[in-house]
Design a protein around this motif. Structure first.
Motif, PDB file in Angstrom:
ATOM      1  N   SER A  83      -9.691   5.544   8.699  1.00 31.95           N
ATOM      2  CA  SER A  83     -10.750   6.161   9.475  1.00 31.95           C
ATOM      3  C   SER A  83     -11.344   7.291   8.660  1.00 31.95           C
ATOM      4  O   SER A  83     -12.213   7.938   8.964  1.00 31.95           O
ATOM      5  CB  SER A  83     -10.275   6.394  10.855  1.00 31.95           C
ATOM      6  N   PHE A  84     -10.502   7.825   7.683  1.00 32.83           N
ATOM      7  CA  PHE A  84     -10.902   9.111   6.897  1.00 32.83           C
ATOM      8  C   PHE A  84     -11.998   8.607   6.137  1.00 32.83           C
ATOM      9  O   PHE A  84     -11.737   8.102   5.119  1.00 32.83           O
ATOM     10  CB  PHE A  84      -9.656   9.585   6.142  1.00 32.83           C
ATOM     11  N   THR A  85     -13.275   9.409   6.355  1.00 30.57           N
ATOM     12  CA  THR A  85     -14.366   9.006   5.371  1.00 30.57           C
ATOM     13  C   THR A  85     -14.192   9.351   4.101  1.00 30.57           C
ATOM     14  O   THR A  85     -13.891  10.777   3.821  1.00 30.57           O
ATOM     15  CB  THR A  85     -15.439   9.787   6.048  1.00 30.57           C
ATOM     16  N   GLN A  91     -13.753  -4.752   1.075  1.00 32.18           N
ATOM     17  CA  GLN A  91     -13.371  -6.039   1.708  1.00 32.18           C
ATOM     18  C   GLN A  91     -14.580  -6.429   2.639  1.00 32.18           C
ATOM     19  O   GLN A  91     -14.586  -7.824   2.670  1.00 32.18           O
ATOM     20  CB  GLN A  91     -11.936  -5.949   2.241  1.00 32.18           C
ATOM     21  N   ASP A  92     -15.027  -5.852   3.509  1.00 28.77           N
ATOM     22  CA  ASP A  92     -16.015  -6.061   4.236  1.00 28.77           C
ATOM     23  C   ASP A  92     -17.419  -6.545   3.640  1.00 28.77           C
ATOM     24  O   ASP A  92     -17.851  -7.683   4.038  1.00 28.77           O
ATOM     25  CB  ASP A  92     -16.516  -5.050   5.165  1.00 28.77           C
ATOM     26  N   ALA A  93     -17.543  -6.081   2.694  1.00 31.59           N
ATOM     27  CA  ALA A  93     -18.634  -6.551   1.522  1.00 31.59           C
ATOM     28  C   ALA A  93     -18.594  -7.809   1.101  1.00 31.59           C
ATOM     29  O   ALA A  93     -19.399  -8.650   1.146  1.00 31.59           O
ATOM     30  CB  ALA A  93     -19.015  -5.556   0.872  1.00 31.59           C
ATOM     31  N   ARG A 123      -8.371   4.326   1.363  1.00 32.11           N
ATOM     32  CA  ARG A 123      -8.296   3.008   2.226  1.00 32.11           C
ATOM     33  C   ARG A 123      -9.674   2.830   2.796  1.00 32.11           C
ATOM     34  O   ARG A 123      -9.832   1.573   3.085  1.00 32.11           O
ATOM     35  CB  ARG A 123      -7.552   3.594   3.499  1.00 32.11           C
ATOM     36  N   GLN A 124     -10.394   3.473   3.295  1.00 29.02           N
ATOM     37  CA  GLN A 124     -11.711   3.348   3.647  1.00 29.02           C
ATOM     38  C   GLN A 124     -12.715   2.542   2.780  1.00 29.02           C
ATOM     39  O   GLN A 124     -13.387   1.704   2.782  1.00 29.02           O
ATOM     40  CB  GLN A 124     -12.591   4.452   4.228  1.00 29.02           C
ATOM     41  N   MET A 125     -12.720   3.158   1.645  1.00 32.49           N
ATOM     42  CA  MET A 125     -13.590   2.468   0.334  1.00 32.49           C
ATOM     43  C   MET A 125     -13.014   1.022   0.015  1.00 32.49           C
ATOM     44  O   MET A 125     -13.866   0.082   0.047  1.00 32.49           O
ATOM     45  CB  MET A 125     -13.316   3.161  -0.708  1.00 32.49           C
ATOM     46  N   MET A 139       1.010  -1.329  -0.014  1.00 31.47           N
ATOM     47  CA  MET A 139      -0.117  -0.057  -0.006  1.00 31.47           C
ATOM     48  C   MET A 139       0.853   1.305   0.034  1.00 31.47           C
ATOM     49  O   MET A 139       0.552   2.229  -0.397  1.00 31.47           O
ATOM     50  CB  MET A 139      -0.861  -0.057   1.155  1.00 31.47           C
ATOM     51  N   TYR A 140       1.968   1.112   0.693  1.00 32.19           N
ATOM     52  CA  TYR A 140       3.017   2.544   0.819  1.00 32.19           C
ATOM     53  C   TYR A 140       3.921   2.250  -0.293  1.00 32.19           C
ATOM     54  O   TYR A 140       4.830   3.275  -0.381  1.00 32.19           O
ATOM     55  CB  TYR A 140       3.348   2.376   2.384  1.00 32.19           C
ATOM     56  N   GLN A 141       3.968   1.581  -1.177  1.00 30.52           N
ATOM     57  CA  GLN A 141       5.167   1.467  -2.177  1.00 30.52           C
ATOM     58  C   GLN A 141       5.174   2.440  -2.865  1.00 30.52           C
ATOM     59  O   GLN A 141       6.454   3.024  -3.089  1.00 30.52           O
ATOM     60  CB  GLN A 141       4.800   0.248  -3.386  1.00 30.52           C
ATOM     61  N   GLY A 142       4.316   3.276  -3.441  1.00 30.27           N
ATOM     62  CA  GLY A 142       4.360   4.726  -4.243  1.00 30.27           C
ATOM     63  C   GLY A 142       5.188   5.608  -3.244  1.00 30.27           C
ATOM     64  O   GLY A 142       6.042   6.222  -3.810  1.00 30.27           O
TER      65      GLY A 142
END
Length: 139
Positions: free
Chosen positions: A27-29, A40-42, A33-35, A1-4
């Motif tokens: 946690s940023f709406t 993943q939850d869905a 990352r939240q999307m 995720m942080y590779q860039g």
């Protein structure tokens, strides 16, 4: 995720075009990352309960009396996104209560929904319902 971010730091890219690097937490709406986390939850819900049985679209009607009676003269529903969003959210919660608690379409064992906004500023929701095996629609 942080590779860039790591690649840019290692190459010494200090161009003024890049700006200050900020990594938004999940946690940023509305952040990526939240999307990704919500997606993943869905997918985990679908993996556990099976494929959805019903797809329901619930759209905000700008002519709902709860909206029109609160508008000032010469105002439209698109001029008051706070009002339309609040009324829509209340009606959406009532619909979900009817579907899940009162079991209008059968026993719901799992559901997922997403709220989107149209270009006119009116919200709409896409709801996926997973019904109990005894309430599934047989073809």
């Amino acid at each position: 995720m942080y590779q860039g971010a790591v690649d840019a730091i290692h190459t010494g890219d200090t161009s003024n075009n890049i700006g200050r690097r900020i990594i938004l937490p999940s946690s940023f709406t509305g952040g990526p990352r939240q999307m990704y986390q919500l997606y993943q939850d869905a997918m985990a819900i679908v993996r556990h309960f099976g494929k959805p049985d019903l797809f329901i679209t619930f759209t905000c009607n700008p002519k709902w009396p709860e909206i029109t009676k609160e508008l000032l003269p010469h105002q439209t529903a698109a001029d008051r996104p706070d009002l339309t969003s609040r009324v829509f959210h209340i009606k959406l919660q009532e619909l979900l209560k009817d579907l899940c608690t009162k079991q209008c379409l059968g026993k719901v064992i799992a559901y997922v929904y997403v709220v989107e906004f149209q270009k006119r500023g009116l919200p709409h929701a896409h709801i996926l319902l997973i019904l109990a095996p005894e309430d599934k629609i047989q073809v």
